[in-house]
Design a protein around this motif. Structure first.
Motif, PDB file in Angstrom:
ATOM      1  N   LEU A  15       0.970  -1.089   0.142  1.00  0.00           N
ATOM      2  CA  LEU A  15       0.137   0.058   0.085  1.00  0.00           C
ATOM      3  C   LEU A  15       0.965   1.199  -0.106  1.00  0.00           C
ATOM      4  CD1 LEU A  15      -2.908   1.002   0.530  1.00  0.00           C
ATOM      5  CD2 LEU A  15      -2.655   1.107   2.625  1.00  0.00           C
ATOM      6  N   LEU A  16       0.727   2.202  -0.794  1.00  0.00           N
ATOM      7  CA  LEU A  16       1.273   3.325  -0.699  1.00  0.00           C
ATOM      8  C   LEU A  16       1.015   4.235   0.278  1.00  0.00           C
ATOM      9  CD1 LEU A  16       2.808   5.559  -2.223  1.00  0.00           C
ATOM     10  CD2 LEU A  16       1.077   6.304  -3.641  1.00  0.00           C
ATOM     11  N   VAL A  17       1.791   5.020   1.148  1.00  0.00           N
ATOM     12  CA  VAL A  17       1.216   5.749   2.198  1.00  0.00           C
ATOM     13  C   VAL A  17       2.367   6.757   2.117  1.00  0.00           C
ATOM     14  CG1 VAL A  17       0.320   3.953   3.843  1.00  0.00           C
ATOM     15  CG2 VAL A  17       2.775   4.093   3.702  1.00  0.00           C
ATOM     16  N   VAL A  18       2.103   7.904   2.983  1.00  0.00           N
ATOM     17  CA  VAL A  18       2.823   9.129   2.722  1.00  0.00           C
ATOM     18  C   VAL A  18       2.929   9.492   4.381  1.00  0.00           C
ATOM     19  CG1 VAL A  18       1.964   9.955   0.556  1.00  0.00           C
ATOM     20  CG2 VAL A  18       0.739  10.839   2.580  1.00  0.00           C
ATOM     21  N   ARG A  19       4.164  10.096   4.607  1.00  0.00           N
ATOM     22  CA  ARG A  19       4.491  10.755   5.658  1.00  0.00           C
ATOM     23  C   ARG A  19       4.464  12.175   5.617  1.00  0.00           C
ATOM     24  NH1 ARG A  19       8.281  12.550   8.931  1.00  0.00           N
ATOM     25  NH2 ARG A  19       9.851  11.702   7.517  1.00  0.00           N
ATOM     26  N   PRO A  20       3.439  13.048   6.130  1.00  0.00           N
ATOM     27  CA  PRO A  20       3.524  14.437   6.061  1.00  0.00           C
ATOM     28  C   PRO A  20       4.599  15.138   7.013  1.00  0.00           C
ATOM     29  CG  PRO A  20       1.306  13.591   6.718  1.00  0.00           C
ATOM     30  CD  PRO A  20       2.369  12.511   6.805  1.00  0.00           C
ATOM     31  N   ARG A  21       5.329  16.087   6.435  1.00  0.00           N
ATOM     32  CA  ARG A  21       6.089  16.829   7.249  1.00  0.00           C
ATOM     33  C   ARG A  21       5.796  17.226   8.649  1.00  0.00           C
ATOM     34  NH1 ARG A  21      10.221  17.359   3.960  1.00  0.00           N
ATOM     35  NH2 ARG A  21      10.161  17.831   1.780  1.00  0.00           N
ATOM     36  N   GLY A  22       6.672  16.949   9.603  1.00  0.00           N
ATOM     37  CA  GLY A  22       6.273  17.208  10.887  1.00  0.00           C
ATOM     38  C   GLY A  22       5.525  15.977  11.739  1.00  0.00           C
ATOM     39  N   LYS A  23       5.243  15.099  11.061  1.00  0.00           N
ATOM     40  CA  LYS A  23       4.356  13.992  11.619  1.00  0.00           C
ATOM     41  C   LYS A  23       5.322  12.493  11.649  1.00  0.00           C
ATOM     42  CE  LYS A  23       0.224  16.082  11.731  1.00  0.00           C
ATOM     43  NZ  LYS A  23      -0.792  16.059  12.365  1.00  0.00           N
ATOM     44  N   LEU A  51       1.135  14.288  -4.203  1.00  0.00           N
ATOM     45  CA  LEU A  51       2.062  13.345  -5.052  1.00  0.00           C
ATOM     46  C   LEU A  51       2.431  13.795  -6.261  1.00  0.00           C
ATOM     47  CD1 LEU A  51      -0.034  10.086  -4.231  1.00  0.00           C
ATOM     48  CD2 LEU A  51       2.026  11.034  -3.017  1.00  0.00           C
ATOM     49  N   GLY A  52       1.840  14.998  -6.661  1.00  0.00           N
ATOM     50  CA  GLY A  52       1.954  15.456  -8.076  1.00  0.00           C
ATOM     51  C   GLY A  52       1.653  14.836  -9.182  1.00  0.00           C
ATOM     52  N   VAL A  53       0.552  14.286  -8.965  1.00  0.00           N
ATOM     53  CA  VAL A  53       0.015  13.235 -10.027  1.00  0.00           C
ATOM     54  C   VAL A  53      -1.632  13.494 -10.184  1.00  0.00           C
ATOM     55  CG1 VAL A  53       1.673  11.443  -9.925  1.00  0.00           C
ATOM     56  CG2 VAL A  53      -0.546  11.198  -8.684  1.00  0.00           C
ATOM     57  N   GLU A  54      -1.997  13.269 -11.283  1.00  0.00           N
ATOM     58  CA  GLU A  54      -3.611  13.203 -11.411  1.00  0.00           C
ATOM     59  C   GLU A  54      -4.332  11.898 -11.346  1.00  0.00           C
ATOM     60  OE1 GLU A  54      -5.306  16.030 -11.996  1.00  0.00           O
ATOM     61  OE2 GLU A  54      -3.389  17.328 -11.973  1.00  0.00           O
ATOM     62  N   LEU A  55      -5.502  11.858 -11.167  1.00  0.00           N
ATOM     63  CA  LEU A  55      -6.428  10.658 -11.208  1.00  0.00           C
ATOM     64  C   LEU A  55      -7.027  10.600 -12.318  1.00  0.00           C
ATOM     65  CD1 LEU A  55      -7.602  10.558  -7.330  1.00  0.00           C
ATOM     66  CD2 LEU A  55      -5.667   9.733  -8.474  1.00  0.00           C
ATOM     67  N   ALA A  56      -7.018   9.611 -12.912  1.00  0.00           N
ATOM     68  CA  ALA A  56      -7.639   9.317 -14.395  1.00  0.00           C
ATOM     69  C   ALA A  56      -9.240   9.692 -14.458  1.00  0.00           C
ATOM     70  CB  ALA A  56      -7.607   8.135 -14.813  1.00  0.00           C
ATOM     71  N   PRO A  57      -9.545  10.603 -15.186  1.00  0.00           N
ATOM     72  CA  PRO A  57     -10.949  10.670 -15.267  1.00  0.00           C
ATOM     73  C   PRO A  57     -11.860   9.670 -15.307  1.00  0.00           C
ATOM     74  CG  PRO A  57      -9.912  12.050 -16.983  1.00  0.00           C
ATOM     75  CD  PRO A  57      -9.084  11.004 -16.466  1.00  0.00           C
ATOM     76  N   ASP A  58     -13.092   9.865 -14.214  1.00  0.00           N
ATOM     77  CA  ASP A  58     -13.971   8.647 -14.173  1.00  0.00           C
ATOM     78  C   ASP A  58     -13.455   7.390 -13.716  1.00  0.00           C
ATOM     79  OD1 ASP A  58     -15.961  10.415 -15.296  1.00  0.00           O
ATOM     80  OD2 ASP A  58     -15.490   9.843 -17.235  1.00  0.00           O
ATOM     81  N   SER A  59     -12.205   7.486 -13.101  1.00  0.00           N
ATOM     82  CA  SER A  59     -11.608   6.239 -12.440  1.00  0.00           C
ATOM     83  C   SER A  59     -11.945   6.288 -10.845  1.00  0.00           C
ATOM     84  CB  SER A  59     -10.064   6.050 -12.837  1.00  0.00           C
ATOM     85  OG  SER A  59      -9.484   6.779 -12.038  1.00  0.00           O
ATOM     86  N   VAL A  60     -12.223   7.187 -10.301  1.00  0.00           N
ATOM     87  CA  VAL A  60     -12.461   7.568  -8.754  1.00  0.00           C
ATOM     88  C   VAL A  60     -13.750   6.747  -8.378  1.00  0.00           C
ATOM     89  CG1 VAL A  60     -12.654   8.714  -6.819  1.00  0.00           C
ATOM     90  CG2 VAL A  60     -11.294   9.701  -8.677  1.00  0.00           C
ATOM     91  N   PRO A  94       7.071  12.743  -3.760  1.00  0.00           N
ATOM     92  CA  PRO A  94       6.594  13.504  -2.542  1.00  0.00           C
ATOM     93  C   PRO A  94       6.564  15.379  -2.908  1.00  0.00           C
ATOM     94  CG  PRO A  94       8.661  12.814  -2.084  1.00  0.00           C
ATOM     95  CD  PRO A  94       8.103  12.225  -3.508  1.00  0.00           C
ATOM     96  N   SER A  95       5.689  15.816  -2.398  1.00  0.00           N
ATOM     97  CA  SER A  95       5.551  17.234  -2.569  1.00  0.00           C
ATOM     98  C   SER A  95       6.158  18.025  -1.444  1.00  0.00           C
ATOM     99  CB  SER A  95       3.953  17.784  -2.743  1.00  0.00           C
ATOM    100  OG  SER A  95       3.468  17.646  -1.251  1.00  0.00           O
ATOM    101  N   ALA A  96       6.015  19.316  -1.530  1.00  0.00           N
ATOM    102  CA  ALA A  96       6.661  20.064  -0.077  1.00  0.00           C
ATOM    103  C   ALA A  96       6.064  19.852   0.822  1.00  0.00           C
ATOM    104  CB  ALA A  96       6.637  21.517  -0.576  1.00  0.00           C
ATOM    105  N   GLU A  97       4.600  19.393   0.914  1.00  0.00           N
ATOM    106  CA  GLU A  97       4.254  19.126   2.331  1.00  0.00           C
ATOM    107  C   GLU A  97       4.244  17.816   2.820  1.00  0.00           C
ATOM    108  OE1 GLU A  97      -0.374  18.248   1.321  1.00  0.00           O
ATOM    109  OE2 GLU A  97       0.286  20.238   1.030  1.00  0.00           O
ATOM    110  N   VAL A  98       4.858  16.755   1.839  1.00  0.00           N
ATOM    111  CA  VAL A  98       5.211  15.194   2.132  1.00  0.00           C
ATOM    112  C   VAL A  98       6.652  14.904   2.306  1.00  0.00           C
ATOM    113  CG1 VAL A  98       5.100  12.940   1.245  1.00  0.00           C
ATOM    114  CG2 VAL A  98       3.095  14.599   1.041  1.00  0.00           C
ATOM    115  N   ALA A  99       7.073  14.390   3.567  1.00  0.00           N
ATOM    116  CA  ALA A  99       8.362  14.169   3.915  1.00  0.00           C
ATOM    117  C   ALA A  99       8.886  12.834   3.148  1.00  0.00           C
ATOM    118  CB  ALA A  99       8.641  13.983   5.262  1.00  0.00           C
ATOM    119  N   GLU A 100       7.983  11.893   2.898  1.00  0.00           N
ATOM    120  CA  GLU A 100       8.300  10.834   2.205  1.00  0.00           C
ATOM    121  C   GLU A 100       7.341   9.639   2.030  1.00  0.00           C
ATOM    122  OE1 GLU A 100      10.526   7.672   4.592  1.00  0.00           O
ATOM    123  OE2 GLU A 100      10.082   8.902   6.447  1.00  0.00           O
TER     124      GLU A 100
END
Length: 133
Positions: A15-23, A51-60, A94-100
């Protein structure tokens, strides 16, 4: 009550997970809804921001929902997490708000020093369904 959305993105039974900066804990990519915002729109916005990516239209697609203690928010505060699947367009980074970023199994997540209760429950369910190792 904190209302959030999260992206269930599984790659190679991890599973893809993110750790926000400061958490200290990792979460699903996603976040809080803005006033009047629909869940799929919030998910698209948060995934783009984190994540700097888009979600494909109509795939959510709605997948699961969890209610549990909100990590790091104090006693009695709950998080209401609506999980969605979607096709990711591009390579997450990772964007500026995501540490890893990390791709984790249930055991790998549990080995972290800090964990979010609803993510522990989610990973247990995904492992039981054979979706993650």
């Amino acid at each position: 009550m904190i209302r959030t959305v999260g992206l269930l993105h599984v790659v190679g039974r991890r599973l893809l997970v993110v750790r926000p900066r400061g958490k200290g804990a990792f979460y699903l990519p996603g976040g809080k809804l803005e006033p009047g915002e629909a869940e799929p729109d919030a998910l698209r916005r948060e995934v783009r921001e984190e994540l700097g990516v888009e979600l494909a239209p109509d795939s959510v697609r709605p997948a699961r929902r969890y209610l549990g203690p909100a990590y790091g928010e104090g006693d009695g505060v709950l998080v209401d997490l609506s999980c969605y699947t979607a096709e990711v367009v591009g390579e997450p980074h990772p964007s500026a708000e995501v540490a890893e970023l990390a791709l984790v199994t249930e055991d790998e997540y549990l080995a972290h020093p800090e964990t979010a209760p609803v993510i522990v429950e989610l990973l247990r369910d995904l492992r039981g369904a054979g979706q993650v190792a």
